[in-house]
Write a protein that holds these residues in place. Structure first.
Motif, mmCIF file in Angstrom:
data_model
loop_
_atom_site.group_PDB
_atom_site.id
_atom_site.type_symbol
_atom_site.label_atom_id
_atom_site.label_comp_id
_atom_site.label_asym_id
_atom_site.label_seq_id
_atom_site.Cartn_x
_atom_site.Cartn_y
_atom_site.Cartn_z
ATOM 1 N N ILE A 402 -6.803 5.522 -8.622
ATOM 2 C CA ILE A 402 -6.004 6.603 -8.033
ATOM 3 C C ILE A 402 -4.603 6.130 -7.641
ATOM 4 C CG2 ILE A 402 -7.978 7.940 -7.230
ATOM 5 C CD1 ILE A 402 -7.587 6.706 -4.447
ATOM 6 N N ALA A 403 -4.182 4.971 -8.117
ATOM 7 C CA ALA A 403 -2.888 4.411 -7.709
ATOM 8 C C ALA A 403 -1.715 5.209 -8.246
ATOM 9 C CB ALA A 403 -2.781 2.952 -8.149
ATOM 10 N N ASP A 404 -1.956 6.049 -9.246
ATOM 11 C CA ASP A 404 -0.880 6.915 -9.732
ATOM 12 C C ASP A 404 -0.633 8.083 -8.789
ATOM 13 O OD1 ASP A 404 -3.382 7.983 -10.347
ATOM 14 O OD2 ASP A 404 -2.662 8.999 -12.143
ATOM 15 N N GLN A 405 -1.538 8.299 -7.832
ATOM 16 C CA GLN A 405 -1.422 9.432 -6.920
ATOM 17 C C GLN A 405 -1.208 9.032 -5.472
ATOM 18 O OE1 GLN A 405 -4.022 12.948 -7.776
ATOM 19 N NE2 GLN A 405 -5.224 11.440 -8.910
ATOM 20 N N THR A 406 -1.695 7.862 -5.079
ATOM 21 C CA THR A 406 -1.618 7.457 -3.681
ATOM 22 C C THR A 406 -1.622 5.934 -3.606
ATOM 23 O OG1 THR A 406 -2.576 7.883 -1.482
ATOM 24 C CG2 THR A 406 -4.118 7.431 -3.267
ATOM 25 N N GLY A 407 -1.581 5.391 -2.384
ATOM 26 C CA GLY A 407 -1.656 3.948 -2.208
ATOM 27 C C GLY A 407 -0.327 3.281 -1.942
ATOM 28 N N SER A 408 0.789 3.960 -2.245
ATOM 29 C CA SER A 408 2.102 3.416 -1.949
ATOM 30 C C SER A 408 3.070 4.555 -1.665
ATOM 31 C CB SER A 408 2.626 2.544 -3.098
ATOM 32 O OG SER A 408 2.740 3.273 -4.295
ATOM 33 N N LEU A 409 4.166 4.219 -1.009
ATOM 34 C CA LEU A 409 5.145 5.220 -0.599
ATOM 35 C C LEU A 409 6.215 5.325 -1.676
ATOM 36 C CD1 LEU A 409 5.430 4.222 3.172
ATOM 37 C CD2 LEU A 409 3.950 5.957 2.129
ATOM 38 N N LYS A 410 5.907 6.101 -2.702
ATOM 39 C CA LYS A 410 6.810 6.314 -3.822
ATOM 40 C C LYS A 410 7.031 7.810 -4.016
ATOM 41 C CE LYS A 410 7.097 1.941 -5.042
ATOM 42 N NZ LYS A 410 8.362 1.179 -4.881
ATOM 43 N N ALA A 411 8.241 8.173 -4.408
ATOM 44 C CA ALA A 411 8.551 9.591 -4.632
ATOM 45 C C ALA A 411 7.588 10.195 -5.638
ATOM 46 C CB ALA A 411 9.989 9.732 -5.118
ATOM 47 N N GLY A 412 7.055 11.345 -5.305
ATOM 48 C CA GLY A 412 6.137 12.060 -6.178
ATOM 49 C C GLY A 412 4.678 11.836 -5.865
ATOM 50 N N LYS A 413 4.364 10.813 -5.082
ATOM 51 C CA LYS A 413 2.969 10.564 -4.728
ATOM 52 C C LYS A 413 2.547 11.451 -3.550
ATOM 53 C CE LYS A 413 2.083 5.898 -6.435
ATOM 54 N NZ LYS A 413 1.435 4.616 -6.123
ATOM 55 N N MET A 414 1.227 11.570 -3.385
ATOM 56 C CA MET A 414 0.697 12.321 -2.251
ATOM 57 C C MET A 414 1.263 11.761 -0.942
ATOM 58 S SD MET A 414 -3.293 12.458 -3.384
ATOM 59 C CE MET A 414 -3.897 13.574 -4.663
ATOM 60 N N ALA A 415 1.589 12.658 -0.038
ATOM 61 C CA ALA A 415 2.130 12.242 1.254
ATOM 62 C C ALA A 415 0.995 11.845 2.186
ATOM 63 C CB ALA A 415 2.977 13.351 1.849
ATOM 64 N N ASP A 416 0.297 10.766 1.838
ATOM 65 C CA ASP A 416 -0.743 10.164 2.674
ATOM 66 C C ASP A 416 -0.073 9.033 3.435
ATOM 67 O OD1 ASP A 416 -2.412 11.916 1.379
ATOM 68 O OD2 ASP A 416 -3.311 10.416 0.069
ATOM 69 N N VAL A 417 0.193 9.244 4.712
ATOM 70 C CA VAL A 417 1.108 8.378 5.463
ATOM 71 C C VAL A 417 0.561 8.158 6.871
ATOM 72 C CG1 VAL A 417 3.463 8.171 6.370
ATOM 73 C CG2 VAL A 417 3.082 9.252 4.140
ATOM 74 N N VAL A 418 0.765 6.925 7.374
ATOM 75 C CA VAL A 418 0.402 6.605 8.759
ATOM 76 C C VAL A 418 1.637 6.105 9.494
ATOM 77 C CG1 VAL A 418 -1.086 5.269 10.291
ATOM 78 C CG2 VAL A 418 -1.924 5.945 8.032
ATOM 79 N N LEU A 419 1.909 6.671 10.660
ATOM 80 C CA LEU A 419 2.925 6.164 11.580
ATOM 81 C C LEU A 419 2.214 5.374 12.662
ATOM 82 C CD1 LEU A 419 5.880 6.085 12.645
ATOM 83 C CD2 LEU A 419 5.329 8.156 13.947
ATOM 84 N N TRP A 420 2.529 4.073 12.758
ATOM 85 C CA TRP A 420 1.887 3.172 13.719
ATOM 86 C C TRP A 420 2.809 2.960 14.917
ATOM 87 C CZ3 TRP A 420 -2.983 1.154 12.359
ATOM 88 C CH2 TRP A 420 -3.362 1.323 11.014
ATOM 89 N N ASN A 421 2.193 2.777 16.093
ATOM 90 C CA ASN A 421 2.994 2.565 17.291
ATOM 91 C C ASN A 421 3.523 1.136 17.396
ATOM 92 O OD1 ASN A 421 0.669 1.168 17.935
ATOM 93 N ND2 ASN A 421 0.266 2.259 19.853
ATOM 94 N N ALA A 422 3.092 0.262 16.497
ATOM 95 C CA ALA A 422 3.538 -1.140 16.462
ATOM 96 C C ALA A 422 3.250 -1.670 15.063
ATOM 97 C CB ALA A 422 2.794 -1.961 17.523
ATOM 98 N N ASN A 423 3.599 -2.904 14.820
ATOM 99 C CA ASN A 423 3.285 -3.524 13.527
ATOM 100 C C ASN A 423 1.783 -3.391 13.280
ATOM 101 O OD1 ASN A 423 2.629 -5.354 11.404
ATOM 102 N ND2 ASN A 423 4.402 -6.604 11.884
ATOM 103 N N PRO A 424 1.372 -2.758 12.166
ATOM 104 C CA PRO A 424 -0.062 -2.533 11.938
ATOM 105 C C PRO A 424 -0.879 -3.817 11.838
ATOM 106 C CG PRO A 424 1.227 -2.002 9.977
ATOM 107 C CD PRO A 424 2.199 -2.193 11.099
ATOM 108 N N LEU A 425 -0.222 -4.959 11.679
ATOM 109 C CA LEU A 425 -0.938 -6.227 11.633
ATOM 110 C C LEU A 425 -1.069 -6.848 13.025
ATOM 111 C CD1 LEU A 425 0.591 -7.615 8.336
ATOM 112 C CD2 LEU A 425 -1.648 -6.568 8.657
ATOM 113 N N SER A 426 -0.734 -6.073 14.042
ATOM 114 C CA SER A 426 -0.930 -6.503 15.429
ATOM 115 C C SER A 426 -2.230 -5.926 15.965
ATOM 116 C CB SER A 426 0.238 -6.031 16.304
ATOM 117 O OG SER A 426 -0.098 -6.115 17.680
ATOM 118 N N VAL A 427 -2.913 -6.686 16.788
ATOM 119 C CA VAL A 427 -4.154 -6.207 17.395
ATOM 120 C C VAL A 427 -3.881 -5.039 18.344
ATOM 121 C CG1 VAL A 427 -4.132 -7.757 19.395
ATOM 122 C CG2 VAL A 427 -6.316 -6.995 18.454
#
Length: 466
Positions: A402-427
């Motif tokens: 499904i990488a042609d539709q989602t999985g990265s923030l590229k123009a034309g892909k599904m707007a499946d997006v997360v806004l994190w309150n901090a670096n997502p690699l932080s506990v």
């Protein structure tokens, strides 16, 4: 992107009338109209998924991890008509009539994707009546489909969205069997039926398993397989039978319809992707040899705790490893697991995925990726934060077709997006807002934007119960 170009993309997106568009499949393992016509693998249970209504959203001043290894500081992302329209720096044109969100000090990633989940098939509450993930009555059950066990009201779905930013996930049968059955890929939305959750255009997967599980389950019943050599013998004979079934179809002499053979022919024709539970490096190599004997491709090895031993082979073969950060020692074939597994695979140029296999761990795949990243850095392997985000976004999307539709923030892909309150690699990081197809399904600051399973209504803190 110039405003004229942006408006053109928006206009094109507006043609999608509330129903997520089914993008064309890519790659040799994806289904096509012609292959569906010549193969009995054409799905009789189509997706009825329809996207929730979306709006024009612009997030500004945010750090962006695009899912394909790139980072944009002080970035801007524009979502409209359920699609990503543009991703850029502070000079990105902001269209009028958009809701603008100040992302200063925050982070944006693609929606998190779990390639290995059993939600719905082993739902909460975890009672025997809900145990529907393993048809452990024969070592060969490719005829069963995970979607036919999925309970859409599993509270695990909403918890995965709220706590882990999970927007898509693959539901797999269990690993008691050599051939466990078909998987299904879902969008993590609330719906009354599994068909209304099915990711549009996603190919099916076939769950296979090697090693201890099949030989323990069936050897314990005094039947084959009871050894690893028995595993391979049953596997090979099953593929021989599938090839024979396929030959009869191609010869214009279709045999009596066989649901198990239909799934296996779907694999042989490249329509169905193989996801193989396997721990030991030597067994993974045996499976690769078997796949070449019968002309199919392994898409991903799951759990794969010894992938680091054959990282170069996996990179050459283009096979992903869906791994844990540090699960170890719970059975003999897990004893050579090391926490540097993911980083060593990344260093070798192999495809790395961090997966859950657990209703709790799916809620913190970002932290699992962070642990694997830290272990790699501790041994001197340089991996950027943006590259580690690939392990839970683009790479699983690629393995699920499904990488042609989602999985990265590229123009034309599904707007499946997360806004994190901090670096997502932080506990300390938590999803602040989650969009699926541009519809905000979760907002930490708005109690009305918190999805809750029907099964949880009336619990303390949910509904109007005091």
């Amino acid at each position: 992107m110039e405003l004229k170009a942006i408006l053109a993309v928006v206009a094109a997106g507006a043609l999608v009338t509330g129903c997520a568009a089914t993008a064309a499949k890519t790659g040799p393992a994806s289904a096509s109209a012609s292959s569906s016509e010549k193969s009995p693998a054409k799905p009789p249970f189509p997706s009825t998924y329809k996207a929730y209504p979306s709006e024009n959203i612009v997030i500004t001043g945010v750090t962006i991890f695009d899912g394909e290894g790139q980072q944009v500081d002080n970035g801007t992302i524009f979502l409209s008509a359920g699609k990503i329209v543009s991703v850029g720096g502070p000079d990105t044109v902001i269209p009028i009539d958009s809701t603008i969100i100040d992302g200063t000090g925050k982070y944006v990633t693609p929606g998190i994707i779990d390639v290995h989940s059993h939600l719905g098939d082993y739902p909460t509450p975890s009672v025997a009546a809900h145990s529907d993930g393993n048809e452990a009555t024969s070592p060969v059950t490719p005829e069963v489909w995970a979607e036919h066990s999925v309970w859409p009201q599993d509270p695990g779905f909403s918890r995965a969205l709220v706590n882990g930013g999970i927007t898509s996930l693959q539901i797999l049968p269990g690993s008691a069997n050599l051939f466990g059955g078909r998987s299904v890929t879902l969008k993590n939305v609330q719906a009354r039926t599994v068909q209304a959750m099915k990711f549009p255009g996603a190919p099916y997967g076939l769950k296979m398993a090697c090693g201890e599980n099949p030989k323990r389950v069936y050897g314990g019943r005094n039947r084959m397989p009871s050894t690893r050599m028995g595993n391979l013998a049953v596997n090979r004979q099953t593929w021989i039978d599938a090839q024979d079934y396929q030959k009869k179809i191609k010869a214009g002499k279709p045999p009596k319809r066989d649901l198990a053979m239909e799934t296996l022919v779907g694999v042989l024709e490249g329509d169905i992707l193989v996801h193989n539970h396997c721990y030991r490096a030597d067994e993974m190599n045996q499976i690769i040899d078997m796949s070449k004997e019968f002309g199919y491709k392994v898409t991903a090895f799951h759990h794969a705790v010894e992938s680091y031993k054959i990282a170069d082979i996996l990179a050459k073969e283009g096979i992903c490893s869906a791994v844990w950060a540090d699960w170890w020692g719970f059975k003999m074939e897990a004893y050579d697991a090391i926490p540097e597994n993911a980083a060593l695979l990344q260093q070798a140029g192999a495809c790395v995925i961090i997966h859950s296999d657990d209703e709790n761990q799916i809620q913190r795949l970002n932290q699992e990726a962070a642990k694997a990243l830290a272990d790699g850095r501790a041994m001197g392997i340089e991996i950027t934060d943006a590259e580690a985000i690939q392990w839970i976004t683009y790479n699983p999307a690629k393995a699920m077709g499904i990488a042609d539709q989602t999985g990265s923030l590229k123009a034309g892909k599904m707007a499946d997006v997360v806004l994190w309150n901090a670096n997502p690699l932080s506990v300390y990081a938590r999803p602040e807002k989650v969009w699926i197809d541009g519809a905000m399904l979760y907002d930490a600051n708005d109690p009305k934007r918190r999805p809750v399973s029907d099964f949880e209504l009336g619990q303390p803190g949910e509904g109007d119960v005091k």
